[in-house]
Design a protein around this motif. Structure first.
Motif, PDB file in Angstrom:
ATOM      1  N   ALA A  50       0.062   6.145  31.349  1.00  0.00           N
ATOM      2  CA  ALA A  50       0.097   5.399  30.236  1.00  0.00           C
ATOM      3  C   ALA A  50      -0.519   4.141  30.984  1.00  0.00           C
ATOM      4  O   ALA A  50      -1.430   3.376  29.999  1.00  0.00           O
ATOM      5  N   LYS A  51      -0.680   3.769  32.036  1.00  0.00           N
ATOM      6  CA  LYS A  51      -1.373   2.709  32.607  1.00  0.00           C
ATOM      7  C   LYS A  51      -2.858   2.971  32.478  1.00  0.00           C
ATOM      8  O   LYS A  51      -3.675   1.909  31.856  1.00  0.00           O
ATOM      9  N   ILE A  52      -3.245   4.134  32.477  1.00  0.00           N
ATOM     10  CA  ILE A  52      -4.827   4.464  32.306  1.00  0.00           C
ATOM     11  C   ILE A  52      -5.120   4.528  30.848  1.00  0.00           C
ATOM     12  O   ILE A  52      -6.154   3.767  30.424  1.00  0.00           O
ATOM     13  N   ILE A  53      -4.429   5.044  30.008  1.00  0.00           N
ATOM     14  CA  ILE A  53      -4.488   4.672  28.484  1.00  0.00           C
ATOM     15  C   ILE A  53      -4.576   3.171  28.070  1.00  0.00           C
ATOM     16  O   ILE A  53      -5.473   2.825  27.396  1.00  0.00           O
ATOM     17  N   GLN A  54      -3.538   2.457  28.854  1.00  0.00           N
ATOM     18  CA  GLN A  54      -3.770   0.948  28.440  1.00  0.00           C
ATOM     19  C   GLN A  54      -4.993   0.322  28.858  1.00  0.00           C
ATOM     20  O   GLN A  54      -5.625  -0.513  28.186  1.00  0.00           O
ATOM     21  N   THR A  55      -5.285   0.693  29.874  1.00  0.00           N
ATOM     22  CA  THR A  55      -6.376   0.232  30.728  1.00  0.00           C
ATOM     23  C   THR A  55      -7.866   0.312  29.811  1.00  0.00           C
ATOM     24  O   THR A  55      -8.441  -0.318  29.519  1.00  0.00           O
ATOM     25  N   LYS A  56      -7.836   1.646  29.584  1.00  0.00           N
ATOM     26  CA  LYS A  56      -8.861   2.308  28.616  1.00  0.00           C
ATOM     27  C   LYS A  56      -9.022   1.448  27.244  1.00  0.00           C
ATOM     28  O   LYS A  56     -10.024   0.820  26.782  1.00  0.00           O
ATOM     29  N   TRP A  57      -7.903   1.146  26.568  1.00  0.00           N
ATOM     30  CA  TRP A  57      -7.761   0.624  25.292  1.00  0.00           C
ATOM     31  C   TRP A  57      -8.042  -0.843  25.669  1.00  0.00           C
ATOM     32  O   TRP A  57      -8.684  -1.380  24.582  1.00  0.00           O
ATOM     33  N   ARG A  58      -7.436  -1.540  26.533  1.00  0.00           N
ATOM     34  CA  ARG A  58      -7.993  -3.018  26.581  1.00  0.00           C
ATOM     35  C   ARG A  58      -9.539  -3.111  26.817  1.00  0.00           C
ATOM     36  O   ARG A  58     -10.064  -4.080  26.475  1.00  0.00           O
ATOM     37  N   SER A  59     -10.104  -2.356  27.672  1.00  0.00           N
ATOM     38  CA  SER A  59     -11.379  -2.185  27.905  1.00  0.00           C
ATOM     39  C   SER A  59     -12.251  -2.175  26.642  1.00  0.00           C
ATOM     40  O   SER A  59     -13.223  -2.917  26.501  1.00  0.00           O
TER      41      SER A  59
END
Length: 104
Positions: A50-59
């Protein structure tokens, strides 16, 4: 004598039963610990995902906003340059007219 023999047999029996219960208890405890560890590991992996997905989305969102900002900035720069050139052409025309008027 019989009393002592019976007592010894009962003690041995209780110790045997207690050991059997203890072995079962320790096995159950080990199974539970392994199960809790597996659940915790799955939860941790889900949190990492979830953290990786959120980071990619914010990026992605940030990059998209930056591209839009740079496009708007480029348009504004071109517009200001155009307006300045128009004003400069008018200024130069007025200057030429004034120079000719004063010379005559």
């Amino acid at each position: 004598v019989e009393y002592m023999a019976a007592r010894k047999i009962q003690t041995k029996w209780r110790t045997f039963v207690w050991r059997q219960d203890f072995v079962v208890y320790m096995a159950a405890r080990k199974i539970q610990a392994n199960w809790r560890a597996a659940v915790c590991r799955d939860l941790y992996l889900h949190q990492i995902a979830a953290k990786i997905i959120q980071t990619k989305w914010r990026s992605y969102v940030c990059r998209k906003e930056y591209v839009e900002y740079m496009a708007a900035r480029k348009i504004q720069t071109k517009w200001r340059s155009f307006v300045w050139r128009q004003d400069f052409v008018v200024y130069m025309a007025a200057r030429k007219i004034q120079a000719n008027w004063r010379a005559a």
